[in-house]
Design a protein around this motif. Structure first.
Motif, PDB file in Angstrom:
ATOM      1  N   ALA A 279     -52.069  30.336 -72.326  1.00 23.30           N
ATOM      2  CA  ALA A 279     -52.170  31.457 -71.385  1.00 23.30           C
ATOM      3  C   ALA A 279     -52.776  31.024 -70.055  1.00 23.30           C
ATOM      4  N   ARG A 280     -52.901  29.725 -69.840  1.00 24.93           N
ATOM      5  CA  ARG A 280     -53.589  29.255 -68.637  1.00 24.93           C
ATOM      6  C   ARG A 280     -52.780  29.520 -67.368  1.00 24.93           C
ATOM      7  N   LEU A 281     -53.393  30.134 -66.385  1.00 26.04           N
ATOM      8  CA  LEU A 281     -52.824  30.371 -65.063  1.00 26.04           C
ATOM      9  C   LEU A 281     -53.943  30.153 -64.049  1.00 26.04           C
ATOM     10  N   ILE A 282     -53.577  29.865 -62.813  1.00 27.39           N
ATOM     11  CA  ILE A 282     -54.586  29.829 -61.748  1.00 27.39           C
ATOM     12  C   ILE A 282     -54.492  31.152 -61.008  1.00 27.39           C
ATOM     13  N   LEU A 283     -55.412  32.054 -61.306  1.00 27.63           N
ATOM     14  CA  LEU A 283     -55.408  33.374 -60.670  1.00 27.63           C
ATOM     15  C   LEU A 283     -56.406  33.443 -59.530  1.00 27.63           C
ATOM     16  N   ALA A 284     -57.421  32.596 -59.567  1.00 28.12           N
ATOM     17  CA  ALA A 284     -58.453  32.615 -58.530  1.00 28.12           C
ATOM     18  C   ALA A 284     -57.871  32.193 -57.184  1.00 28.12           C
ATOM     19  N   PRO A 285     -57.965  33.051 -56.159  1.00 22.78           N
ATOM     20  CA  PRO A 285     -57.421  32.694 -54.847  1.00 22.78           C
ATOM     21  C   PRO A 285     -58.222  31.573 -54.188  1.00 22.78           C
ATOM     22  N   ASP A 286     -59.469  31.434 -54.605  1.00 23.15           N
ATOM     23  CA  ASP A 286     -60.346  30.425 -53.984  1.00 23.15           C
ATOM     24  C   ASP A 286     -60.635  29.290 -54.975  1.00 23.15           C
ATOM     25  N   TRP A 287     -59.658  28.986 -55.812  1.00 20.18           N
ATOM     26  CA  TRP A 287     -59.793  27.903 -56.784  1.00 20.18           C
ATOM     27  C   TRP A 287     -60.044  26.586 -56.057  1.00 20.18           C
ATOM     28  N   GLU A 288     -61.068  25.849 -56.465  1.00 19.92           N
ATOM     29  CA  GLU A 288     -61.321  24.526 -55.900  1.00 19.92           C
ATOM     30  C   GLU A 288     -60.719  23.475 -56.829  1.00 19.92           C
ATOM     31  N   PRO A 289     -60.161  22.385 -56.286  1.00 19.31           N
ATOM     32  CA  PRO A 289     -59.571  21.363 -57.143  1.00 19.31           C
ATOM     33  C   PRO A 289     -60.592  20.832 -58.151  1.00 19.31           C
ATOM     34  N   VAL A 290     -60.168  20.693 -59.405  1.00 19.90           N
ATOM     35  CA  VAL A 290     -61.009  20.050 -60.417  1.00 19.90           C
ATOM     36  C   VAL A 290     -60.853  18.550 -60.201  1.00 19.90           C
ATOM     37  N   VAL A 291     -61.979  17.862 -60.022  1.00 16.42           N
ATOM     38  CA  VAL A 291     -61.939  16.432 -59.705  1.00 16.42           C
ATOM     39  C   VAL A 291     -62.340  15.607 -60.921  1.00 16.42           C
ATOM     40  N   TRP A 292     -61.466  14.683 -61.335  1.00 15.14           N
ATOM     41  CA  TRP A 292     -61.723  13.819 -62.487  1.00 15.14           C
ATOM     42  C   TRP A 292     -62.036  12.415 -62.002  1.00 15.14           C
ATOM     43  N   THR A 293     -63.100  11.822 -62.544  1.00 12.57           N
ATOM     44  CA  THR A 293     -63.473  10.460 -62.143  1.00 12.57           C
ATOM     45  C   THR A 293     -62.809   9.442 -63.077  1.00 12.57           C
ATOM     46  N   GLU A 294     -62.833   8.179 -62.666  1.00 12.02           N
ATOM     47  CA  GLU A 294     -62.278   7.121 -63.518  1.00 12.02           C
ATOM     48  C   GLU A 294     -63.020   7.064 -64.850  1.00 12.02           C
ATOM     49  N   THR A 295     -64.338   7.262 -64.779  1.00 12.89           N
ATOM     50  CA  THR A 295     -65.135   7.230 -66.006  1.00 12.89           C
ATOM     51  C   THR A 295     -64.653   8.301 -66.983  1.00 12.89           C
ATOM     52  N   GLU A 296     -64.411   9.473 -66.441  1.00 10.19           N
ATOM     53  CA  GLU A 296     -63.937  10.565 -67.309  1.00 10.19           C
ATOM     54  C   GLU A 296     -62.551  10.259 -67.865  1.00 10.19           C
ATOM     55  N   ARG A 297     -61.710   9.643 -67.035  1.00 12.34           N
ATOM     56  CA  ARG A 297     -60.351   9.331 -67.484  1.00 12.34           C
ATOM     57  C   ARG A 297     -60.366   8.323 -68.623  1.00 12.34           C
ATOM     58  N   ARG A 298     -61.386   7.445 -68.602  1.00 16.59           N
ATOM     59  CA  ARG A 298     -61.430   6.389 -69.613  1.00 16.59           C
ATOM     60  C   ARG A 298     -61.586   6.960 -71.027  1.00 16.59           C
ATOM     61  N   LYS A 299     -62.040   8.194 -71.095  1.00 15.65           N
ATOM     62  CA  LYS A 299     -62.195   8.836 -72.419  1.00 15.65           C
ATOM     63  C   LYS A 299     -60.836   9.122 -73.052  1.00 15.65           C
ATOM     64  N   GLY A 300     -59.773   8.935 -72.283  1.00 15.49           N
ATOM     65  CA  GLY A 300     -58.436   9.199 -72.811  1.00 15.49           C
ATOM     66  C   GLY A 300     -58.100  10.673 -72.704  1.00 15.49           C
ATOM     67  N   GLN A 301     -57.142  11.103 -73.507  1.00 14.00           N
ATOM     68  CA  GLN A 301     -56.708  12.495 -73.452  1.00 14.00           C
ATOM     69  C   GLN A 301     -57.742  13.404 -74.113  1.00 14.00           C
ATOM     70  N   ALA A 302     -57.482  14.702 -74.093  1.00 14.48           N
ATOM     71  CA  ALA A 302     -58.480  15.692 -74.528  1.00 14.48           C
ATOM     72  C   ALA A 302     -59.042  15.403 -75.915  1.00 14.48           C
ATOM     73  N   TRP A 303     -58.179  15.021 -76.846  1.00 13.69           N
ATOM     74  CA  TRP A 303     -58.623  14.816 -78.223  1.00 13.69           C
ATOM     75  C   TRP A 303     -58.799  13.337 -78.531  1.00 13.69           C
ATOM     76  N   GLY A 304     -58.908  12.531 -77.473  1.00 15.81           N
ATOM     77  CA  GLY A 304     -59.275  11.128 -77.663  1.00 15.81           C
ATOM     78  C   GLY A 304     -58.131  10.129 -77.686  1.00 15.81           C
ATOM     79  N   LEU A 305     -56.889  10.593 -77.618  1.00 16.50           N
ATOM     80  CA  LEU A 305     -55.766   9.653 -77.633  1.00 16.50           C
ATOM     81  C   LEU A 305     -55.826   8.765 -76.400  1.00 16.50           C
TER      82      LEU A 305
END
Lengths: 322, 322, 322, 322
Positions: A279-305
């Motif tokens: 059900a995810r949508l971006i409804l907020a008119p003032d949504w700020e970009p979610v910023v992901w760092t390299e460190t966070e990316r290294r964790k892989g996908q959401a469930w660890g893949l």
């Protein structure tokens, strides 16, 4: 890091269709219709016009015979004739390469073409052709549905992912020419943007751009259709398995955008995805970009893949070795 | 039957919150938090501020102590300060009853209130309060998610349904004051509109209005939250069963809008729904309302379920017997 | 490769419970009750007695304080007092190590203990304690259900996986002592059996044995509970993510047995799984073991996921370094 | 109310196939193959042999041309040749009507036929024909699966429901001739049993018997196939809707047995069901029948759906009006 425009212009209504090249036309067409589950609206000499069961337009995927693979062009539909004119003016003033107007094709009317600095051709248009069922078999039982539901997974075109050598520059192109807003991005330690997700409406994204690491130009990473439920994707995995389709990675959940995904390669090698955003949508008119760092990316996908290697290297068309 | 504006104004970003009255505050609060799965952001003397796990605002349901039930007010968030000003001007020029500005509450800033001809109070505002997790238990593991996912069904506020004695007049109100567009409607044989579904964005609807048959004024039919998957609703049905909640009807699929639904009554009698629309969105800028006839309605819901009698008669607050 | 007995003896009704050791009792108990979703039936000085919401017995997981991790014992319930006597006679005649009778514990009556050649202790018994709800909160709304449904994933104990240095010898033990039949196995190129799946009833397996590569003895690979739907496992993945649980691999589908799986490590390091087999049962009385070759295994799991390295190396308890 | 045998004899392995009569053979065959999702193993002059994608036998539904509708015979497969002999002896000693041995058909070997007091013909046999794929399209990608997975809903035959004028007498028949045990039943206020659910293995039921209210003899209420997931049934509902199939009731959850169900009528009028029991099995060897009273039944199905009138009156074949 904020959006240049906190609220999108809404001049463009939605991502409308993608032209995909294939050097194995028959196998690709068989895959998209019999296995992947798209419907054939029609064909001309060079192309097949395909749509998902609830797409309202005649075509959301234009599959074109070619001596190579990759993306031919990317099309957005304008919100109105006036909005189309506003966009054309903005693009002509932008300094980006302009191809100008064409007469359209079997699936839509006059379209204005332009190009990003990385060789991807875009077009925008207003006049379109709605899909109209010719037979009862094609006609949906529920009149608020585009076509007959056949149990196939893809409900509608969702997004595509392009490769570029400079995502920051690509972002400027998208904001300038399409009036898109950024919903999420990857901030690399070296200061570059590793990936950026864009939308022109309430979808969480309709186009993503990630870094080109193969030295190619104007290349495609993947095209994606949305399913109604995650279960449709689990079922599709068994269908792909049964049909000998190369499953690259998934089903799993992306950390970025939280999309439940499954990536396969169609016979010509183009990467196609089935995805579900719940059900995810971006409804907020003032949504700020979610910023992901390299460190966070290294964790892989959401469930660890761990992200599979080819996901970073495989794009279409293949890069000609010098 | 066409939309007065083929493309919505987009001045209003989305349905923001609903104030619900309850004459059994403690039971209602227990139901919404422990059983229905909303989260408590905070409370003041008279109200509890609740949200779903992925709502970005501090409150999407304001539960207020009262000597009755029903809806206190309905709030939409504007797309920008300028868009808010445009809407206020349009409303002041409309001739509809105006309450004027208030200071807002714990969940948002100054709001402009006005009223439809049937006693429902609306408000629009720009300044809001984003939910901010105070503890790790509240904080989402994924930074693109509003709150900690707890397995509870509702992901975000979806829509509400109001009752009115004249849906055609209510439609004029929504188009004039909110700039909404109509996505589907019921055309009765007697010429009246039996029900009408509205949206201000790409959602298929954020507000529905159906005919008041109980002689009441300003009444609520139901408030709905969206789930990610249909399975969440099947699971919720078992949770409601286990907790002795009155399940009115469902799970089943509506023919209109194709929504997978489940309706229950919270302890004070207000009807609340859990719904899933799959991947369905209204992306076409020139979408024409889908018109349903009485004959078509007689077929019942999508999979043949007959609409339960109380669905036509039960609204809140109860109508005072003269 | 055929089953020694084409039809199982049915002397043993089902896998009944597993005793798991933990050297972090409080964290493990918190994980199994608050996160994993089991229910606490009771506790004594040394152990907590846990069950899934639809297990009929008082305990299917006995969590015991220890200075190490791993499996304490594995228990099967006999089909009748006579069947228990038949099994005890068969075991005493088998030459395998016998521990003899014990008085049972809070969860069941007298049990007969014996041991496989690899140090795993088994017990079989007839007299048991059915779970009886003491409060309305514990009582199921539907009388054909064990306990109140709470939305937690695990419905019932499904199977466990043990490690052994000689799977062929372990197979002989299972057929001789438990009258199990083999449903699937891995035939290594070196002639050894790499893994073997057993059942005493119509479940596709209730116990699996794979090769010990860490040099340990009597070690556990994992314990598994079954969910009703695959969606429960996708939801659980988000719950584990939210609670900082180590997700080792999955969700994905095993080629062997076709099980949809998710593996995590509880705080003490024991591997626990959530699994869904859909409608799959072994109903054929003359079912022949499905034999998988090394070449077939190299393809990875059903949808192509490569098996993660720790899956081959991690067992509990850890092996003492000499 | 206890089971005559707390543990089933296990002489019979499972419900094997049902012969269904149709007076609209072509339409019925088209429905079962194109819409319902069964596969055609073969045909002879009078019958089509059908199976679900994971049934191991050549046929689980034998669809036979007739001048009427209803059930031709019900077949169970024995657990071994010895078990078959034991059952035949028990049946011959029972006093129930015996038809004796027949040579079987394309799908199985010699079968012993007998009849319940209500005109339903049963048969039991040992020698069977396993389905063997002749083409790659028929062959499953996973060798532990019966046939190619095609996305169709039904995975295997699950159960059938017969009508009888005296359920108590029918229960005696099932316990005496098939060695079945009762898992749940409806106790009417008048002392009669209104419905009774039987199993010969760990399935919660493979045959149900409910009261005949139409004055017919040897009539069928419905035949059911199991799906892997509840989502398969929700999808099937849309497929039935799209194909103009009469959906009688559902999807919803039965209180009795907790089955998630969907009932439709095939073209000739026979009622067929798709059902999902999640992970529910009867593993307890000393399971006592769950007894439902009329008062409890009045609450309707698990989530409150009132049982539709035709469910009590429609059976096949139709009763000849005198």
């Amino acid at each position: 890091m904020t959006n240049t425009a906190t609220n999108p212009s809404f001049d463009l209504a939605h991502l409308a269709h993608v032209e995909m090249f294939t050097d194995r036309f028959e196998e690709s067409l068989d895959f998209f219709t019999r296995v992947y589950g798209l419907k054939l609206s029609g064909q001309d000499e060079t192309s097949a016009y395909l749509r998902a069961w609830d797409d309202y337009e005649y075509a959301t995927l234009k599959l074109t015979r070619s001596d190579t693979t990759g993306v031919g062009h990317i099309a957005y539909r304008a919100a109105s004739p006036e909005a189309l004119a506003r966009r054309v003016a903005a693009i002509e003033a932008s300094g980006y390469k302009v191809h100008g107007w064409n007469d359209g094709d079997d699936s839509h009317g006059p379209a204005f073409r332009f190009e990003d600095p990385f060789g991807h051709v875009f077009e925008i248009y207003w006049e379109t052709r709605w899909f109209e069922a010719q037979t009862d078999a094609e006609r949906a039982a529920l009149k608020n549905t585009g076509s007959a539901f056949t149990g196939a997974a893809p409900r509608r075109l969702d997004h595509l992912n392009l490769l570029s050598g400079d995502v920051t520059e690509f972002r400027r192109f998208m904001e300038t020419c399409l009036g898109s807003r950024v919903t999420e991005l990857i901030q690399l330690d070296n200061g570059r943007i590793g990936g950026c997700w864009f939308t022109v409406n309430n979808k969480t994204y309709d186009l993503a751009c990630t870094e080109e690491h193969g030295g190619g130009n104007g290349r495609l990473h993947h095209v994606t259709y949305a399913t109604d439920q995650r279960e449709d994707i689990l079922r599709a995995a068994d269908i792909f398995l049964q049909n000998g389709v190369h499953i690259e990675t998934g089903p799993h959940k992306h950390a970025i955008q939280g999309t439940f995904f499954l990536y396969v390669w169609e016979p010509a090698g183009n990467r196609v995805e089935l995805a579900n955003s719940g059900a995810r949508l971006i409804l907020a008119p003032d949504w700020e970009p979610v910023v992901w760092t390299e460190t966070e990316r290294r964790k892989g996908q959401a469930w660890g893949l761990k992200t599979i290697e080819t996901f970073h290297t495989h794009g279409t068309p293949p890069v000609k070795k010098g």
